[in-house]
Structures are given as C-alpha cells and as structure tokens.
Enzyme design. Structure first.
Site, mmCIF file in Angstrom:
data_model
loop_
_atom_site.group_PDB
_atom_site.id
_atom_site.type_symbol
_atom_site.label_atom_id
_atom_site.label_comp_id
_atom_site.label_asym_id
_atom_site.label_seq_id
_atom_site.Cartn_x
_atom_site.Cartn_y
_atom_site.Cartn_z
ATOM 1 N N TYR A 13 1.143 -0.960 -0.065
ATOM 2 C CA TYR A 13 0.326 0.120 -0.343
ATOM 3 C C TYR A 13 1.131 0.831 -0.304
ATOM 4 C CZ TYR A 13 0.697 -0.477 4.920
ATOM 5 O OH TYR A 13 1.472 -1.412 6.506
ATOM 6 N N HIS A 61 5.910 -1.093 1.390
ATOM 7 C CA HIS A 61 6.198 0.683 0.202
ATOM 8 C C HIS A 61 6.912 0.727 -0.437
ATOM 9 C CE1 HIS A 61 3.467 1.759 3.714
ATOM 10 N NE2 HIS A 61 4.344 2.414 4.390
#
Length: 317
Positions: free
Chosen positions: A246, A293
């Site tokens: 995400y 990430h």
C-alpha cells in the site's frame, strides 16, 4: 403575422438564454469541469495546466472521492474487501462505526472551490534526512497550506523545515499532539483506525492496534478529516500501479495535495545525498528504502511529476 413571428423569435432567444444560464451555473458549480475547461488558476503556473498531458490524465482522476463523509460512507463490496486486507482484518461493523464517526466530527466536503480565481499554494513536507541543512524553513512557511506527515517535528528544526503547520496527516501508529489551528487528517488503513479516532475524543480506551498507540492526543475535534478508502485505492492502483502493499503516507499526502492545491511544492522526499533513507530528526540510516511501500517507485513518480511541472520537488542538496 409579423407580431407572432417577433413573439416566437423573442421566446426562442429567452429560451436559449435560459438554457445557457443553466449550463453556466452548472459549470461554475463543478470544480473538476472548471479545471478541464479553463485549465488555469490564479497562480500563473498551476497543477491544472498539465491536464493536456496524456501521462497525467492517465493517472489523475478529478472526480475521485477525497474525504469520507456521511453522504459517501457506503463502500462497495470490492472496495471494502480491498481496504480490509491492507493491515488488519476486523469483524467490527463498519456501518455502525461510520455512523458514530459522523456524529462526532465535521461532515463537510472541503476544498471543492477550485477554479480560475483561486491560487492555493501548498507545501508537502516529508521527513527525509535530505532536509538537514537545507535552510528551507522560510520557503516552506510562505505557502498557504503546510502539510506535514506523521511525527515530523518542527521544534529544533525550524531553519530547515519551518514552523507553520496547517494540516498533519497521521494514522494511529504515527499520532502526535497538534495545536488547535491544525487540521488532523486521518489516513485510515483499517476500520480500527476509525474506532481509534472516535476513542481519542471520547472514551480514550483504545491503546493498541497491532502495536501500542496513544489513547489520546491534543487536537481540535472541529478540524478532523478522514481520507476516503477509495482515495487510498486510487493512489495505489492509478498512481503506483500496485507497487508495494500500500502507498506510504508521504505519497498519499502528495497526491492529496494535487487534488486540493493549485501549486504544490514537495520537500523532504527520497534519500539523502549519500543515498541513505532516514528521517531528518533521527540518526539511524538505511542504505535502501524497505517495508510495505514501493519507496523507489514512489520517488520516480514524484520526479516525473516534477518533470511535467505538476509539482516542484526540492531535493535538499
């Protein structure tokens, strides 16, 4: 007969004028349409100026829901499933939580005033160590909005990061106290984050998510906003092409700024001049960006936006 023709002509003109007026009123009430038609703001160089660019249009959706409100709080099954997989699965009744949320906090669609008469300058201030020694403080504070991320402090670092904070983007695990004039913008990665936000201003009973969290913080409950889960999905899929589990809070903030600002300046993103990834307020350094990430890919997108003049990226060296 002549009188009838004159009457018919006048009636047609009046009807045309009325329709034109209705169309104009509709256009001026829709910020996304304003941007596409006028393509400018009052700043001179604007985010809206690059709507002509095919790459930008492929990524940017002017109609995406930014903030969660009572009106748009019902989530599709697909969105809800995607959102619940991000961090922590919960059996909590989302509908009940969202109803409680909007009984406590403002329920407004802010920042919908885009148009050719507005010039809103924004500084997005990340936490990269490349801010150390940058002397960007005065420049950062000159912006209309200064959006800080997570725990990034100002005290003791004013020369490099400035003093002003209008918005702070947080989630429970990164929460800090903020003054009464600052907007608390929650990035909800799970339903529990919404419950924590409610608890902070009411019972103060939630002190743990997957790690210990602050059960309360200093903040203005009248300046609370919550990002919409669809916005998180949009950032992950439109902008990052699903790189990483995400998006980071920093990259989410950057894209949020593209939607609410006319000029966006970005500070404190990426590695320092030696290629290390670390925070300006910490001494621990890492040779690469790790975690959930796609930090390197996020930075490439930031560089691309800088190249397209959608943002101005300050590298700190």
């Amino acid at each position: 007969m002549h009188k009838l023709l004159c009457f018919a002509t006048k009636r047609t003109r009046c009807l045309t004028l009325s329709v034109s007026l209705i169309i104009c009123l509709f256009i001026f009430s829709q910020p996304s349409i304003q941007r596409h038609i006028f393509g400018v703001c009052a700043c001179g160089q604007c985010v809206a100026d690059i709507f002509y660019d095919a790459w930008f249009r492929m990524h940017y959706d002017p109609n995406i829901e930014l903030l969660l409100t009572k009106k748009n709080s019902i989530l599709s099954d697909a969105l809800y499933r995607w959102w619940q997989k991000l961090q922590y699965k919960s059996r909590v009744n989302y509908k009940a939580v969202s109803e409680m949320l909007f009984g406590i906090f403002p329920n407004e669609e802010d920042y919908s005033d885009a148009g050719p008469g507005r010039c809103r300058t924004c500084a997005v201030v990340g936490n990269s160590g490349n801010l150390n020694g940058s002397h960007y403080g005065v420049l950062i504070d000159a912006h209309d909005l200064v959006i800080r991320i997570n725990k990034g402090p100002t005290e003791g670092f004013e020369r490099d990061v400035g003093l002003k904070t209008t918005h702070r983007m947080i989630y429970p695990e990164s929460a800090v106290d903020m003054d009464n004039s600052t907007y608390l913008v929650l990035i909800p990665f799970k339903t529990l984050d919404l419950q924590w936000l409610i608890s902070v201003f009411t019972t103060k009973h939630i002190d743990r998510t997957y790690i210990p969290v602050k059960p309360t913080i200093k903040a203005n409950r009248n300046k609370v906003m919550v990002l919409h889960p669809s916005f998180l999905k949009y950032v992950q899929e439109h902008w990052l092409q699903k790189h990483g589990r995400y998006p980071s809070t920093g990259f989410i903030t950057l894209i949020f700024a593209l939607h609410i600002c006319d000029q966006v300046s970005v500070f404190g993103f990426g590695a320092d001049k030696d290629g290390n990834w670390h925070h300006y307020f910490e001494h621990k350094k890492h040779p690469r960006n790790a975690g959930n990430h796609g930090g390197s890919y996020e930075y490439l997108i930031a560089l691309k936006l800088h190249e397209k003049q959608g943002i101005r990226l300050y590298k700190g060296w």
